[in-house]
Design a protein around this motif. Sequence first.
Motif, PDB file in Angstrom:
ATOM      1  N   CYS A 235      25.064  40.724  12.734  1.00 17.62           N
ATOM      2  CA  CYS A 235      24.397  41.271  13.903  1.00 17.62           C
ATOM      3  C   CYS A 235      23.122  42.002  13.456  1.00 17.62           C
ATOM      4  O   CYS A 235      23.172  42.808  12.522  1.00 17.62           O
ATOM      5  CB  CYS A 235      25.360  42.231  14.591  1.00 17.62           C
ATOM      6  SG  CYS A 235      24.669  42.977  16.024  1.00 17.62           S
ATOM      7  N   GLY A 236      21.998  41.691  14.077  1.00 11.21           N
ATOM      8  CA  GLY A 236      20.731  42.347  13.732  1.00 11.21           C
ATOM      9  C   GLY A 236      19.912  41.591  12.700  1.00 11.21           C
ATOM     10  O   GLY A 236      18.739  41.892  12.495  1.00 11.21           O
ATOM     11  N   ASP A 237      20.514  40.598  12.046  1.00 13.95           N
ATOM     12  CA  ASP A 237      19.761  39.797  11.077  1.00 13.95           C
ATOM     13  C   ASP A 237      18.793  38.898  11.828  1.00 13.95           C
ATOM     14  O   ASP A 237      19.106  38.399  12.918  1.00 13.95           O
ATOM     15  CB  ASP A 237      20.696  38.859  10.289  1.00 13.95           C
ATOM     16  CG  ASP A 237      21.533  39.567   9.237  1.00 13.95           C
ATOM     17  OD1 ASP A 237      21.291  40.749   8.972  1.00 13.95           O
ATOM     18  OD2 ASP A 237      22.439  38.901   8.688  1.00 13.95           O
ATOM     19  N   PHE A 238      17.641  38.663  11.208  1.00 12.85           N
ATOM     20  CA  PHE A 238      16.705  37.687  11.773  1.00 12.85           C
ATOM     21  C   PHE A 238      15.909  37.073  10.627  1.00 12.85           C
ATOM     22  O   PHE A 238      15.504  37.774   9.698  1.00 12.85           O
ATOM     23  CB  PHE A 238      15.745  38.354  12.769  1.00 12.85           C
ATOM     24  CG  PHE A 238      14.752  37.379  13.340  1.00 12.85           C
ATOM     25  CD1 PHE A 238      15.144  36.468  14.321  1.00 12.85           C
ATOM     26  CD2 PHE A 238      13.451  37.329  12.868  1.00 12.85           C
ATOM     27  CE1 PHE A 238      14.242  35.533  14.827  1.00 12.85           C
ATOM     28  CE2 PHE A 238      12.540  36.396  13.371  1.00 12.85           C
ATOM     29  CZ  PHE A 238      12.944  35.508  14.355  1.00 12.85           C
ATOM     30  N   GLY A 239      15.668  35.763  10.727  1.00 10.67           N
ATOM     31  CA  GLY A 239      14.896  35.115   9.665  1.00 10.67           C
ATOM     32  C   GLY A 239      14.111  33.928  10.166  1.00 10.67           C
ATOM     33  O   GLY A 239      14.326  33.442  11.287  1.00 10.67           O
ATOM     34  N   LEU A 240      13.190  33.489   9.334  1.00 11.07           N
ATOM     35  CA  LEU A 240      12.360  32.318   9.628  1.00 11.07           C
ATOM     36  C   LEU A 240      12.395  31.376   8.433  1.00 11.07           C
ATOM     37  O   LEU A 240      12.394  31.840   7.277  1.00 11.07           O
ATOM     38  CB  LEU A 240      10.906  32.734   9.837  1.00 11.07           C
ATOM     39  CG  LEU A 240      10.607  33.631  11.037  1.00 11.07           C
ATOM     40  CD1 LEU A 240       9.209  34.221  10.909  1.00 11.07           C
ATOM     41  CD2 LEU A 240      10.753  32.840  12.328  1.00 11.07           C
ATOM     42  N   ILE A 241      12.390  30.090   8.734  1.00 13.80           N
ATOM     43  CA  ILE A 241      12.332  29.061   7.694  1.00 13.80           C
ATOM     44  C   ILE A 241      11.024  28.309   7.866  1.00 13.80           C
ATOM     45  O   ILE A 241      10.667  27.925   8.985  1.00 13.80           O
ATOM     46  CB  ILE A 241      13.497  28.046   7.858  1.00 13.80           C
ATOM     47  CG1 ILE A 241      14.855  28.748   7.848  1.00 13.80           C
ATOM     48  CG2 ILE A 241      13.429  26.947   6.795  1.00 13.80           C
ATOM     49  CD1 ILE A 241      15.292  29.308   6.516  1.00 13.80           C
ATOM     50  N   ALA A 242      10.293  28.091   6.756  1.00 14.44           N
ATOM     51  CA  ALA A 242       9.098  27.240   6.779  1.00 14.44           C
ATOM     52  C   ALA A 242       9.541  25.852   6.330  1.00 14.44           C
ATOM     53  O   ALA A 242      10.220  25.721   5.299  1.00 14.44           O
ATOM     54  CB  ALA A 242       8.042  27.789   5.830  1.00 14.44           C
ATOM     55  N   GLU A 243       9.161  24.846   7.101  1.00 13.28           N
ATOM     56  CA  GLU A 243       9.581  23.486   6.775  1.00 13.28           C
ATOM     57  C   GLU A 243       8.401  22.552   6.625  1.00 13.28           C
ATOM     58  O   GLU A 243       7.416  22.670   7.356  1.00 13.28           O
ATOM     59  CB  GLU A 243      10.451  22.932   7.901  1.00 13.28           C
ATOM     60  CG  GLU A 243      11.762  23.643   8.010  1.00 13.28           C
ATOM     61  CD  GLU A 243      12.682  22.968   9.004  1.00 13.28           C
ATOM     62  OE1 GLU A 243      12.209  22.607  10.092  1.00 13.28           O
ATOM     63  OE2 GLU A 243      13.856  22.803   8.654  1.00 13.28           O
ATOM     64  N   GLN A 244       8.568  21.623   5.691  1.00 13.02           N
ATOM     65  CA  GLN A 244       7.612  20.540   5.488  1.00 13.02           C
ATOM     66  C   GLN A 244       8.423  19.488   4.770  1.00 13.02           C
ATOM     67  O   GLN A 244       8.609  19.581   3.579  1.00 13.02           O
ATOM     68  CB  GLN A 244       6.463  21.022   4.602  1.00 13.02           C
ATOM     69  CG  GLN A 244       5.111  20.505   5.001  1.00 13.02           C
ATOM     70  CD  GLN A 244       4.926  19.034   4.650  1.00 13.02           C
ATOM     71  OE1 GLN A 244       5.703  18.456   3.905  1.00 13.02           O
ATOM     72  NE2 GLN A 244       3.904  18.434   5.217  1.00 13.02           N
ATOM     73  N   SER A 245       8.973  18.514   5.502  1.00 12.04           N
ATOM     74  CA  SER A 245       9.926  17.565   4.902  1.00 12.04           C
ATOM     75  C   SER A 245      11.005  18.336   4.137  1.00 12.04           C
ATOM     76  O   SER A 245      11.205  18.096   2.950  1.00 12.04           O
ATOM     77  CB  SER A 245       9.258  16.594   3.948  1.00 12.04           C
ATOM     78  OG  SER A 245       8.065  16.123   4.445  1.00 12.04           O
ATOM     79  N   GLY A 246      11.632  19.274   4.775  1.00 14.92           N
ATOM     80  CA  GLY A 246      12.646  20.115   4.128  1.00 14.92           C
ATOM     81  C   GLY A 246      12.161  21.556   4.111  1.00 14.92           C
ATOM     82  O   GLY A 246      11.016  21.841   4.456  1.00 14.92           O
ATOM     83  N   SER A 247      13.046  22.444   3.695  1.00 15.01           N
ATOM     84  CA  SER A 247      12.716  23.871   3.716  1.00 15.01           C
ATOM     85  C   SER A 247      11.848  24.226   2.512  1.00 15.01           C
ATOM     86  O   SER A 247      12.189  23.872   1.375  1.00 15.01           O
ATOM     87  CB  SER A 247      14.001  24.693   3.683  1.00 15.01           C
ATOM     88  OG  SER A 247      14.807  24.334   4.787  1.00 15.01           O
ATOM     89  N   VAL A 248      10.729  24.922   2.747  1.00 11.98           N
ATOM     90  CA  VAL A 248       9.826  25.284   1.648  1.00 11.98           C
ATOM     91  C   VAL A 248       9.678  26.798   1.473  1.00 11.98           C
ATOM     92  O   VAL A 248       9.068  27.258   0.511  1.00 11.98           O
ATOM     93  CB  VAL A 248       8.429  24.624   1.794  1.00 11.98           C
ATOM     94  CG1 VAL A 248       8.541  23.112   1.784  1.00 11.98           C
ATOM     95  CG2 VAL A 248       7.699  25.107   3.038  1.00 11.98           C
ATOM     96  N   GLY A 249      10.236  27.573   2.390  1.00 12.12           N
ATOM     97  CA  GLY A 249      10.149  29.021   2.238  1.00 12.12           C
ATOM     98  C   GLY A 249      10.993  29.704   3.291  1.00 12.12           C
ATOM     99  O   GLY A 249      11.359  29.089   4.303  1.00 12.12           O
ATOM    100  N   ALA A 250      11.319  30.963   3.021  1.00  8.75           N
ATOM    101  CA  ALA A 250      12.136  31.723   3.979  1.00  8.75           C
ATOM    102  C   ALA A 250      11.784  33.192   3.912  1.00  8.75           C
ATOM    103  O   ALA A 250      11.368  33.710   2.865  1.00  8.75           O
ATOM    104  CB  ALA A 250      13.621  31.539   3.679  1.00  8.75           C
ATOM    105  N   ILE A 251      11.955  33.836   5.057  1.00  2.00           N
ATOM    106  CA  ILE A 251      11.807  35.290   5.137  1.00  2.00           C
ATOM    107  C   ILE A 251      12.868  35.780   6.102  1.00  2.00           C
ATOM    108  O   ILE A 251      13.161  35.090   7.091  1.00  2.00           O
ATOM    109  CB  ILE A 251      10.387  35.688   5.600  1.00  2.00           C
ATOM    110  CG1 ILE A 251      10.166  37.194   5.477  1.00  2.00           C
ATOM    111  CG2 ILE A 251      10.109  35.234   7.039  1.00  2.00           C
ATOM    112  CD1 ILE A 251       8.698  37.586   5.569  1.00  2.00           C
TER     113      ILE A 251
END
Length: 172
Positions: A66-82
């Motif tokens: 609860c309270g977690d939030f994140g973003l995934i950067a994708e370009q033919s698959g995952s290339v980064g996360a925050i």
Amino acid sequence: VRAKGIVVERADPAVHLRSALESDGPFLTEMLVEAFAWRPGAPQPSVSDALARPEIGRYVKEWPRCGDFGLIAEQSGSVGAIWFRHFSADDAGYGFIADDVPEITMAVVPSWRHRGVGRLLLATLIDQARQQGLKRLSLSVEPDNFALVLYRSLGFQVVGQVGGAMTMAVQL
Ligand SMILES: CC(C)(COP(=O)(O)OP(=O)(O)OC[C@H]1O[C@@H](n2cnc3c(N)ncnc32)[C@H](O)[C@@H]1OP(=O)(O)O)[C@@H](O)C(=O)NCCC(=O)NCCS
């Protein structure tokens, strides 16, 4: 904006950002290892070793809480996360400031670094946190990590020091 969160398309860098889902837990763990062993040439713990170390594993354990939030950067698959997670004084993360200030973790896969993905991830996360009504975000960074330049450029200021690492925070 979609029901499951945000979707951002960017031509430069050519990536697509989306909200992190429960199924992204393993990728977040890989990125956590990159963030902990960020120094070029530093020995990287295996994912299982990292998870077994509570001071590392607590950043992704039981994702999403609860309270977690994140973003995934994708370009033919995952290339980064925050992502950010709340900690408490009893179990303070390295960048802990207060219970209501979640702490950020971020990394980009090595082949995609220095191309603007990190800046896009962080700027979008800040925007999302503001929309969620959060007042501040924090993080911990070692002074010789160039990520510090990125953090400063997006409004983070040094608010403390723990061991050799700087605690930084941004007002939203
Ligand atoms: C830190 C990290 C997430 C940044 O993501 P990135 O996609 O490489 O960063 P960007 O390309 O968006 O660059 C952002 C800023 O960082 C700085 N930067 C990028 N590459 C740099 C380099 N080689 N040397 C010095 N500064 C650099 C610049 O200030 C850049 O600003 P600009 O947009 O004005 O050029 C990424 O490099 C990474 O995963 N590093 C290893 C894990 C890590 O250190 N995580 C953070 C732990 S606190």
